[in-house]
Motif scaffolding. Structure first.
Motif, PDB file in Angstrom:
ATOM      1  N   THR A  10       0.796  -1.178  -0.056  1.00  0.00           N
ATOM      2  CA  THR A  10       0.182   0.051   0.058  1.00  0.00           C
ATOM      3  C   THR A  10       0.752   1.139   0.143  1.00  0.00           C
ATOM      4  O   THR A  10       1.662   1.197   0.915  1.00  0.00           O
ATOM      5  CB  THR A  10      -1.022   0.016   1.245  1.00  0.00           C
ATOM      6  N   ILE A  12       0.941   5.155   0.302  1.00  0.00           N
ATOM      7  CA  ILE A  12       0.275   6.424   0.964  1.00  0.00           C
ATOM      8  C   ILE A  12       0.892   7.524   0.344  1.00  0.00           C
ATOM      9  O   ILE A  12       2.013   7.921   0.615  1.00  0.00           O
ATOM     10  CB  ILE A  12      -0.143   6.409   2.539  1.00  0.00           C
ATOM     11  N   ALA A  22      -4.234   6.872   7.631  1.00  0.00           N
ATOM     12  CA  ALA A  22      -4.439   5.857   6.625  1.00  0.00           C
ATOM     13  C   ALA A  22      -3.090   5.033   6.774  1.00  0.00           C
ATOM     14  O   ALA A  22      -3.364   3.683   6.571  1.00  0.00           O
ATOM     15  CB  ALA A  22      -4.361   6.360   4.793  1.00  0.00           C
ATOM     16  N   SER A  25      -3.590   2.715   9.856  1.00  0.00           N
ATOM     17  CA  SER A  25      -4.752   1.756   9.603  1.00  0.00           C
ATOM     18  C   SER A  25      -4.242   0.702   8.702  1.00  0.00           C
ATOM     19  O   SER A  25      -4.493  -0.550   9.116  1.00  0.00           O
ATOM     20  CB  SER A  25      -6.037   2.589   9.044  1.00  0.00           C
ATOM     21  N   VAL A 141      -3.522   5.101  -1.436  1.00  0.00           N
ATOM     22  CA  VAL A 141      -4.215   6.231  -0.851  1.00  0.00           C
ATOM     23  C   VAL A 141      -3.730   7.377  -1.210  1.00  0.00           C
ATOM     24  O   VAL A 141      -2.680   7.658  -0.705  1.00  0.00           O
ATOM     25  CB  VAL A 141      -4.190   5.804   0.679  1.00  0.00           C
ATOM     26  N   ALA A 143      -3.893  11.319  -0.289  1.00  0.00           N
ATOM     27  CA  ALA A 143      -4.067  12.013   1.003  1.00  0.00           C
ATOM     28  C   ALA A 143      -3.344  13.388   0.938  1.00  0.00           C
ATOM     29  O   ALA A 143      -2.739  13.671   1.756  1.00  0.00           O
ATOM     30  CB  ALA A 143      -4.384  11.424   2.334  1.00  0.00           C
ATOM     31  N   ALA A 310      -8.684  10.000   0.439  1.00  0.00           N
ATOM     32  CA  ALA A 310      -9.001  10.510   1.977  1.00  0.00           C
ATOM     33  C   ALA A 310      -8.660  12.063   2.313  1.00  0.00           C
ATOM     34  O   ALA A 310      -7.770  12.531   1.879  1.00  0.00           O
ATOM     35  CB  ALA A 310      -8.536   9.670   3.010  1.00  0.00           C
ATOM     36  N   ASP A 326     -11.853   9.499   7.650  1.00  0.00           N
ATOM     37  CA  ASP A 326     -11.613   9.044   6.259  1.00  0.00           C
ATOM     38  C   ASP A 326     -10.299   8.253   5.997  1.00  0.00           C
ATOM     39  O   ASP A 326     -10.355   7.161   5.224  1.00  0.00           O
ATOM     40  CB  ASP A 326     -11.344  10.248   5.159  1.00  0.00           C
ATOM     41  N   GLY A 327      -9.226   8.703   6.606  1.00  0.00           N
ATOM     42  CA  GLY A 327      -7.870   8.112   6.377  1.00  0.00           C
ATOM     43  C   GLY A 327      -7.992   6.642   7.105  1.00  0.00           C
ATOM     44  O   GLY A 327      -7.234   5.586   6.471  1.00  0.00           O
ATOM     45  N   LYS A 328      -8.624   6.449   8.167  1.00  0.00           N
ATOM     46  CA  LYS A 328      -8.912   5.042   8.798  1.00  0.00           C
ATOM     47  C   LYS A 328      -9.284   4.071   7.849  1.00  0.00           C
ATOM     48  O   LYS A 328      -8.607   2.964   7.888  1.00  0.00           O
ATOM     49  CB  LYS A 328      -9.653   5.286   9.976  1.00  0.00           C
ATOM     50  N   ALA A 330      -9.736   4.448   4.618  1.00  0.00           N
ATOM     51  CA  ALA A 330      -9.393   4.321   3.207  1.00  0.00           C
ATOM     52  C   ALA A 330      -7.924   3.350   3.446  1.00  0.00           C
ATOM     53  O   ALA A 330      -7.716   2.485   2.374  1.00  0.00           O
ATOM     54  CB  ALA A 330      -8.711   5.681   2.757  1.00  0.00           C
ATOM     55  N   GLY A 331      -7.365   3.513   4.603  1.00  0.00           N
ATOM     56  CA  GLY A 331      -6.281   2.661   4.726  1.00  0.00           C
ATOM     57  C   GLY A 331      -6.442   1.268   4.976  1.00  0.00           C
ATOM     58  O   GLY A 331      -5.917   0.340   4.848  1.00  0.00           O
TER      59      GLY A 331
END
Length: 477
Positions: A10, A12, A22, A25, A141, A143, A310, A326-328, A330-331
């Motif tokens: 992932t 970020i 994100a 998470s 993600v 952000a 996010a 949002d971040g939580k 999305a991650g």
């Protein structure tokens, strides 16, 4: 120079409030993550957003409270002469302590998982950072947050400020022209005025995001009675006078030509999402008309299934609480893709911590009209003027609460608010809406007499009366 190649599950992009959440998470969900940020280190909310703005407003309202003590029969033997020269340095000291946790978290991330630079997507599984690092990823993600908009006319002036630069000044300027009746523009303009700075805010008739004319009118009246807020003016020219400041020529609401000489200008018309240069549209990520990334509200998924977004890059609320949530999710969804979980639904609450507080809960009036057209449901607007009882006793009368109630379900679906302690009204109302309380239930709720929330009870009782009259009308005809 040799290109470094990295692989991760992932990716970020952005290390602000949403990006950090994100990353946390996704790591907690077991994903191998890399975070890329172009800097400076620290979240926008803490550097130039919610935190410093609220600290400035807190200082301003403290000073206002001292000045208003005479209304309560309290006086000083000699006139109080406040010294505001240390306001910004004190603010930065608090901000520094608050941001230390973010900095320590970032530096605990291994260096090979934390990359500084500007990222560009090559496709939905590959990206490059400053042409020196290539990253292959399974999910991502976005952000990257937002930045203040500076108009073309403003950009021609030297040393113009945005909220990014304002909080780095050594001391408060003697005079400031703030352009924009946005959330930041209103909060900054009112705070500076309360702190004794010669301030004028040039705004738009559409104040903030209000769509209800009644609420707009009250907000204009109350805010302009507290500081200079010009919404019926047309700026014809701005001239840079060098070290002396700026001269602003404008036509007022009555058609007269005027000019002001101000030491500083702050651009606060709007914020725009940081999406430039990332090749988002090239890889299929759809954008909304104002540049926001289009997402699935339940999963934070963009139009490209393995890429999520996010925070401010996909919303215009500019609230860190929303960015965290949002971040939580999305991650979490990026880490577990293609298995997705829905973010818990929550009634939208948007706030501006001016004096009085501005708020929109659920649907605005404009959104209610769209809802009615789409569903065929009708709604009732109920207006409550907060100009009596304990509001008058607190010398904070004059606000307004407008609620929008579905005729079919008797549930409140939205509200626009301009009121003292309007944030408390908004949060209680949102919780009631989430629990599907009808206006009948709220009309029977025993609100404490001196609470701001008691306005909801009055609005609910008035709406019940309207609904009864509406039903009688239908029976007769």
């Amino acid at each position: 120079m040799e290109t470094r190649k990295i692989e991760c599950h992932t990716l970020i992009v952005g290390a602000g409030s949403a990006g950090i959440e994100a990353f946390k998470s996704a790591v907690e969900s077991g994903a191998d993550c890399v975070i890329v940020d172009s800097g400076p280190v620290g979240t926008t909310a803490q550097r130039s957003g919610e935190l410093p703005t609220s600290l400035l407003m807190s200082a301003a309202q403290s000073l206002k409270a001292i000045k208003n003590l005479e209304q309560s029969g309290i006086s000083f033997p000699i006139p109080v002469q406040p010294d505001t020269s240390n306001v910004l340095s004190s603010l930065r000291a608090v901000r520094s302590r608050a941001t230390s946790d973010v900095l320590s978290f970032m530096y605990r991330i291994p260096e090979n998982k934390r990359i500084r630079g500007t990222l560009k997507f090559m496709d939905n599984h590959n990206a490059v950072v400053d042409d020196s690092v290539e990253i292959h990823f399974q999910t991502a993600v976005i952000a990257t947050g937002s930045s203040p908009l500076v108009t073309f006319e403003q950009s021609r002036l030297k040393n113009i400020l945005t909220s990014n630069e304002f909080f780095e000044l050594e001391t408060l300027p003697k005079s400031v022209a703030v352009f924009g009746s946005s959330k930041v523009g209103l909060q900054l303009g009112q705070s500076l005025s309360y702190l004794g700075v010669d301030t004028v805010v040039f705004g738009q008739k559409k104040l903030w995001q209000f769509t209800d004319e009644s609420v707009l009118l009250v907000a204009h009246q109350l805010l302009s009675s507290r500081f200079r807020l010009y919404v019926d003016t047309y700026v014809t020219s701005m001239e840079d006078d060098g070290e002396k400041g700026y001269t602003i020529y404008y036509v007022d609401g009555k058609g007269y030509e005027n000019y002001l000489h101000m030491e500083s200008i702050v651009a606060a018309t709007a914020r725009i999402p940081n999406v430039g240069g990332m090749n988002l549209q090239k890889i299929g990520v759809k954008l909304l008309p104002h540049g926001l990334i289009k997402i699935n509200e339940d999963t934070m998924q963009t139009s490209v299934p393995n890429i999520f977004a996010a925070g401010d890059v996909c919303r215009d609320t500019f609230l860190s609480s929303v960015a965290f949530s949002d971040g939580k999710y999305a991650g979490k969804n990026a880490a577990n893709y293609p298995v997705l979980v829905n973010k818990p639904s929550q009634v939208k609450v948007n706030l501006v911590y001016t004096d009085p507080v501005l708020a929109i809960v659920g649907n605005s009036l404009e959104e209610m009209r769209k809802y009615a057209k789409m569903t065929g449901d009708t709604f009732i607007t109920t207006e409550v003027r907060l100009s009596q009882g304990h509001y008058r006793g607190l010398r904070e009368d004059g606000g307004i609460l407008n609620i929008y109630t579905s005729v079919s379900s008797h549930r409140i679906l939205g509200a626009e608010i301009c009121a003292y302690r309007g944030d408390k009204i908004a949060n209680f109302l949102a919780l009631a809406m989430e629990n599907n309380y009808t206006v009948e239930r709220l009309s029977e709720y025993n609100f404490a007499n001196l609470s701001a929330e008691s306005a909801i009870g009055i609005a609910a009782m008035n709406t019940v009366d309207k609904l009864k009259k509406s039903n009688k009308f239908r029976v007769r005809h």
